[in-house]
Design a protein around this motif. Structure first.
Motif, PDB file in Angstrom:
ATOM      1  N   ARG A   3      42.980  37.311  50.305  1.00  0.00           N
ATOM      2  CA  ARG A   3      42.381  36.394  51.648  1.00  0.00           C
ATOM      3  C   ARG A   3      41.591  37.185  52.267  1.00  0.00           C
ATOM      4  N   ALA A   4      42.169  38.546  52.800  1.00  0.00           N
ATOM      5  CA  ALA A   4      41.669  39.193  53.686  1.00  0.00           C
ATOM      6  C   ALA A   4      40.465  39.876  53.074  1.00  0.00           C
ATOM      7  N   SER A   5      40.303  40.116  51.937  1.00  0.00           N
ATOM      8  CA  SER A   5      39.118  40.657  51.255  1.00  0.00           C
ATOM      9  C   SER A   5      37.913  39.521  51.284  1.00  0.00           C
ATOM     10  N   ASP A   6      38.471  38.283  51.203  1.00  0.00           N
ATOM     11  CA  ASP A   6      37.341  37.150  50.980  1.00  0.00           C
ATOM     12  C   ASP A   6      36.706  37.035  52.519  1.00  0.00           C
ATOM     13  N   GLU A   7      37.558  37.184  53.694  1.00  0.00           N
ATOM     14  CA  GLU A   7      37.046  37.030  54.971  1.00  0.00           C
ATOM     15  C   GLU A   7      36.196  38.418  55.150  1.00  0.00           C
ATOM     16  N   VAL A   8      36.542  39.567  54.817  1.00  0.00           N
ATOM     17  CA  VAL A   8      35.977  40.752  55.144  1.00  0.00           C
ATOM     18  C   VAL A   8      34.431  40.457  54.214  1.00  0.00           C
ATOM     19  N   MET A   9      34.464  39.911  53.216  1.00  0.00           N
ATOM     20  CA  MET A   9      33.094  39.571  52.393  1.00  0.00           C
ATOM     21  C   MET A   9      32.099  38.473  52.955  1.00  0.00           C
ATOM     22  N   ALA A  10      32.986  37.613  53.623  1.00  0.00           N
ATOM     23  CA  ALA A  10      32.144  36.362  54.156  1.00  0.00           C
ATOM     24  C   ALA A  10      31.635  36.961  55.551  1.00  0.00           C
ATOM     25  N   ARG A  11      32.353  37.902  56.197  1.00  0.00           N
ATOM     26  CA  ARG A  11      31.944  38.512  57.656  1.00  0.00           C
ATOM     27  C   ARG A  11      31.021  39.622  57.452  1.00  0.00           C
ATOM     28  N   LYS A  12      30.898  40.116  56.216  1.00  0.00           N
ATOM     29  CA  LYS A  12      30.303  41.568  56.260  1.00  0.00           C
ATOM     30  C   LYS A  12      29.221  41.925  56.997  1.00  0.00           C
ATOM     31  N   ASP A  13      28.244  40.966  57.243  1.00  0.00           N
ATOM     32  CA  ASP A  13      26.940  41.294  58.147  1.00  0.00           C
ATOM     33  C   ASP A  13      27.559  41.544  59.632  1.00  0.00           C
ATOM     34  N   GLU A  14      28.597  40.611  59.964  1.00  0.00           N
ATOM     35  CA  GLU A  14      29.009  40.794  61.345  1.00  0.00           C
ATOM     36  C   GLU A  14      29.765  41.939  61.651  1.00  0.00           C
ATOM     37  N   LEU A  15      30.668  42.318  60.633  1.00  0.00           N
ATOM     38  CA  LEU A  15      31.536  43.583  60.560  1.00  0.00           C
ATOM     39  C   LEU A  15      30.593  44.860  60.381  1.00  0.00           C
ATOM     40  N   GLY A  16      29.570  44.835  59.788  1.00  0.00           N
ATOM     41  CA  GLY A  16      28.710  45.735  59.563  1.00  0.00           C
ATOM     42  C   GLY A  16      27.878  46.145  60.646  1.00  0.00           C
ATOM     43  N   LEU A  44      43.745  41.231  58.482  1.00  0.00           N
ATOM     44  CA  LEU A  44      45.014  41.040  57.711  1.00  0.00           C
ATOM     45  C   LEU A  44      46.203  40.375  58.110  1.00  0.00           C
ATOM     46  N   HIS A  45      46.110  40.291  59.708  1.00  0.00           N
ATOM     47  CA  HIS A  45      47.094  39.507  60.090  1.00  0.00           C
ATOM     48  C   HIS A  45      46.948  37.778  59.826  1.00  0.00           C
ATOM     49  N   ARG A  46      45.635  37.504  60.004  1.00  0.00           N
ATOM     50  CA  ARG A  46      45.427  36.081  60.025  1.00  0.00           C
ATOM     51  C   ARG A  46      45.441  35.708  58.396  1.00  0.00           C
ATOM     52  N   ALA A  47      45.215  36.576  57.292  1.00  0.00           N
ATOM     53  CA  ALA A  47      45.544  36.455  56.186  1.00  0.00           C
ATOM     54  C   ALA A  47      46.941  36.342  55.583  1.00  0.00           C
ATOM     55  N   GLY A  48      47.945  36.392  56.739  1.00  0.00           N
ATOM     56  CA  GLY A  48      49.238  35.981  56.568  1.00  0.00           C
ATOM     57  C   GLY A  48      50.251  37.039  56.165  1.00  0.00           C
ATOM     58  N   LEU A  49      49.799  38.274  56.631  1.00  0.00           N
ATOM     59  CA  LEU A  49      50.834  39.347  56.868  1.00  0.00           C
ATOM     60  C   LEU A  49      51.962  39.044  57.659  1.00  0.00           C
ATOM     61  N   PRO A  50      53.206  39.119  57.350  1.00  0.00           N
ATOM     62  CA  PRO A  50      54.455  38.817  58.256  1.00  0.00           C
ATOM     63  C   PRO A  50      54.472  39.934  59.362  1.00  0.00           C
ATOM     64  N   ARG A  51      55.078  39.327  60.212  1.00  0.00           N
ATOM     65  CA  ARG A  51      55.073  40.328  61.617  1.00  0.00           C
ATOM     66  C   ARG A  51      55.592  41.896  61.370  1.00  0.00           C
ATOM     67  N   GLY A  52      55.214  42.640  62.019  1.00  0.00           N
ATOM     68  CA  GLY A  52      55.586  44.179  61.825  1.00  0.00           C
ATOM     69  C   GLY A  52      55.203  44.877  60.446  1.00  0.00           C
ATOM     70  N   VAL A  53      54.594  44.041  59.573  1.00  0.00           N
ATOM     71  CA  VAL A  53      54.200  44.812  58.479  1.00  0.00           C
ATOM     72  C   VAL A  53      53.118  45.777  58.727  1.00  0.00           C
TER      73      VAL A  53
END
Ligand code: ADP
Length: 482
Positions: free
Chosen positions: A71-84, A189-198
Motif C-alpha cells: 500500500r505504501a509503495s502504491d501511494e509513493v508511486m501515485a504521488r511520485k511527482d509531488e514527492l520528487g 507508511l503510517h497511513r498504509a496501516g503500520l501498527p503504532r510504535g513499529v
C-alpha cells in the motif's frame, strides 16, 4: 505562516521543544518548513515504543507486512511527482532526478513487500541419528537508522523496507538538511496501516538524536549511511556498548572511471559527465577520478570539456536545469576548499569551478575538471562530495588498474573500453563492491546488493535479497524427536 512538522513517536505526531528551518538550496529565501529538532528524551520514548511494538510485529502474518508495504509503495508511486518536488526543493537535485528517486523508493517498497513473503529457512540432516536441524531467520528487534542528505527518500526506503518486511521495529533519524522527504515517507507508511510504535521518526541533530540512538541499550542494531569519520565512531561505540550492537555502515567513495584508448569516446564522455557531475557530484558512487590512457587523453578531455560547457547549472525545480545547487553553504565551502587545494597541489583547473549567480540566491557551483593530477594528491585521495573531478593520465591498462585500486575506498569502479579482455580482467581485479563496464560508476538497480570494500562499507550489504543478512539473525535449532 511556515508549515511545522513533528516527529512520529508511538504512532502519534509529537511536537518537539525546538524546531529547525529547512531551507531550499536553490533559493535561500524559500523556507520549506520548520521541522522538529528532537532530544534524547524523544529518542527514549521512540525506543520504548519500538520495543513495545516488537513482539507483535515480529510475529505478525507476513501477508499483513506485505500488504502494508505494498500500500505504501502504491501511494509513493501515485504521488511520485509531488514527492520528487519535495525532495528536489530541499536537496537541490533536479526535478527529474527527484521524481526518479521517489519512483525508486516506491519500487523498493514493492520489492520488500514481496520479500516479507519469501523469507525462508533450511532443513538440514544432522550428523547425529534421530536429530533434525532447522536453520531459520528471525527479526533482530529495535533497529536504529541514521541517514544522510544526498538521497533523502531512497536511502530511508532501502533501510526501512527490509527492516519492516522481516519484522523489526525502527527508530529513524534523517539528515537535518532534508527531513521533509523522510517525514513524507513515514507519514505514508503510517497511513498504509503500520501498527503504532513499529516505525518512529525522530528528526534533529546527529550529535543529539543520532548520538542518543547509538547510546541506547535497547537498540540492537544500527544501519548508518554518511561520512567515514562518523561511521567509524559509530562502529566503535556499537562494539563497546552492552549489549553489543550489530552495525552496517555505508560511507564514502573515491570512485575511479578508467578510460582506455579503445573506448567509445561518446560513451566514455557520457559516463564521466554523468558519474562525476550529475546530482551535483553529491553521490557516494560519483566518479571523482578519471583515469585515462595517454592515447585518448587529449581527445577525452576536449570532448568532456565541451560536454560540461553545455550543462545548465540552475534552480533544481526549473525546466532545463541539468545540475542543481550544492546542498548548503558548508558543503559549498568544502567544495571550494578542494578546488583551491587542487590548484595549490599543482593540478591544473582545466575548466569550471566558479561560483555562479542565478535568479535566486543559492549555492551554485560550476562543475570543475582538473587535469595533470597525480593519484597521490589529496584531491585524488579524499572524497570531495561535490562536482569536482580529477583526470589522471596513465600509460596503459596495467597502470590504470593499479591507480584505480590505489585508494582507501572501494565502493564503485568503472571502465570504458571495447576490449572484452580488459573489461573481463577489470571486473575480476577491481577492488570495489560494484564494477561498471561502459556505464557510469553511479546508478544502480535496487534488487541486487549495494555496498563496497575498504573504507567505503562495513558489515553486510544493503538492498535486494542480501538485505536480509543485516535485518535478520540466523537461528540453528536441533531437535531430537526420540
Ligand atoms: P555528512 O558530512 O555527509 O553530513 P555525517 O556523517 O556527518 O555526513 O552525517 C550523516 C548522518 O549522521 C546525518 O544524519 C547526521 O546527522 C548523523 N550524525 C552526525 N554526527 C553524528 C553522531 N555523532 N552520532 C550519530 N549520528 C550522527
Amino acid at each position: 505562516m511556515t508549515a511545522q512538522f513533528s516527529n512520529f513517536i508511538a504512532g502519534e505526531s509529537v511536537r518537539a521543544a525546538r524546531m529547525l528551518p529547512n531551507i531550499n538550496p536553490s533559493n535561500t529565501h524559500d523556507v520549506i518548513g520548520e521541522f522538529a529538532s528532537g532530544s534524547a528524551a524523544d529518542v527514549n520514548n521512540a525506543v520504548a515504543a519500538a520495543k513495545a511494538a516488537f513482539p507483535a510485529w515480529s510475529r505478525s502474518n507476513p501477508q499483513e507486512r506485505h500488504d502494508i508495504l505494498k500500500r505504501a509503495s502504491d501511494e509513493v508511486m501515485a504521488r511520485k511527482d509531488e514527492l520528487g518536488r519535495i525532495l528536489s526543493r530541499e536537496e537541490g537535485k533536479t526535478l527529474a532526478e527527484g521524481i526518479g528517486e521517489a519512483t525508486r523508493a516506491g519500487q523498493i517498497l514493492a520489492f520488500f513487500a514481496g520479500e516479507a513473503l519469501r523469507l525462508n529457512g533450511e532443513v538440514v540432516n544432522s550428523i547425529r541419528p534421530g536429530v533434525g536441524i532447522e536453520v531459520t531467520r528471525e527479526a533482530l528487534g529495535v533497529i536504529g537508522m541514521i541517514t544522510p542528505w544526498n538521497f533523502p527518500i531512497a536511502i530511508p526506503a532501502w533501510k526501512l523496507a527490509p527492516a519492516l518486511a522481516y519484522g523489526n521495529t525502527v527508530v529513524i533519524k534523517p539528515a537535518e538538511l532534508v527531513p521533509h522527504s523522510a517525514w513524507a515517507l513515514c507519514d505514508i507508511l503510517h497511513r498504509a496501516g503500520l501498527p503504532r510504535g513499529v516505525l518512529n521518526l525522530v528528526m534533529g541533530k546527529g550529535s543529539v538524536v543520532g548520538q542518543a540512538i547509538i547510546d541506547h541499550g535497547d537498540v540492537l542494531a544500527i544501519s548508518f549511511t554518511g561520512s567515514v569519520g562518523t561511521g567509524r565512531r559509530i562502529a566503535a561505540s556499537c562494539v563497546a556498548s552492552t549489549p553489543m550492537k550489530k552495525v552496517q555502515l555505508e560511507m564514502g567513495g573515491k570512485n575511479p572511471l578508467v578510460v582506455l584508448d579503445d573506448a567509445d569516446l561518446r560513451i566514455a564522455v557520457e559516463c564521466a559527465a554523468n558519474g562525476a557531475f550529475f546530482s551535483t557530484g553529491q553521490r557516494c558512487t560519483a566518479s571523482s577520478r578519471l583515469i585515462v590512457t595517454e592515447g585518448i587523453h587529449d581527445r577525452f578531455v576536449a570532448a568532456l570539456t565541451e560536454r560540461m560547457q553545455a550543462l545548465v547549472v540552475d534552480d533544481a525545480l526549473k525546466a532545463g536545469t541539468h545540475i542543481g545547487p550544492v546542498v548548503d553553504a558548508k558543503q559549498l565551502e568544502v567544495d571550494e576548499g578542494y578546488i583551491a587545494l587542487g590548484r595549490s597541489e599543482g593540478a591544473k583547473l582545466h575548466w569550471g569551478g566558479e561560483r555562479l549567480n542565478r535568479e535566486n540566491p543559492g549555492f551554485y557551483l560550476q562543475p570543475a575538471l582538473f587535469t595533470e593530477c597525480t593519484n597521490q594528491m589529496r584531491l585524488s585521495r579524499e572524497e570531495v562530495f561535490g562536482p569536482v573531478a580529477s583526470v589522471i593520465r596513465v600509460k596503459d591498462y596495467e597502470e590504470a588498474l593499479a591507480v584505480a585500486n590505489d585508494t582507501d575506498f572501494g565502493l564503485s569502479s568503472g571502465i570504458c573500453t571495447t576490449s572484452l579482455k580488459h573489461a573481463t580482467h577489470y571486473r575480476r581485479n577491481s577492488e570495489a563492491g560494484m564494477v561498471m563496464v561502459n556505464l557510469p560508476t553511479a546508478g544502480v538497480d535496487y534488487h541486487v546488493p549495494f555496498g563496497g570494500r575498504k573504507g567505503s562499507s562495513y558489515g553486510p550489504r544493503e538492498q535486494g535479497a542480501y538485505a536480509r543478512e543485516f535485518y535478520t539473525t540466523v537461528k540453528t535449532a536441533y531437535t531430537f524427536a526420540g
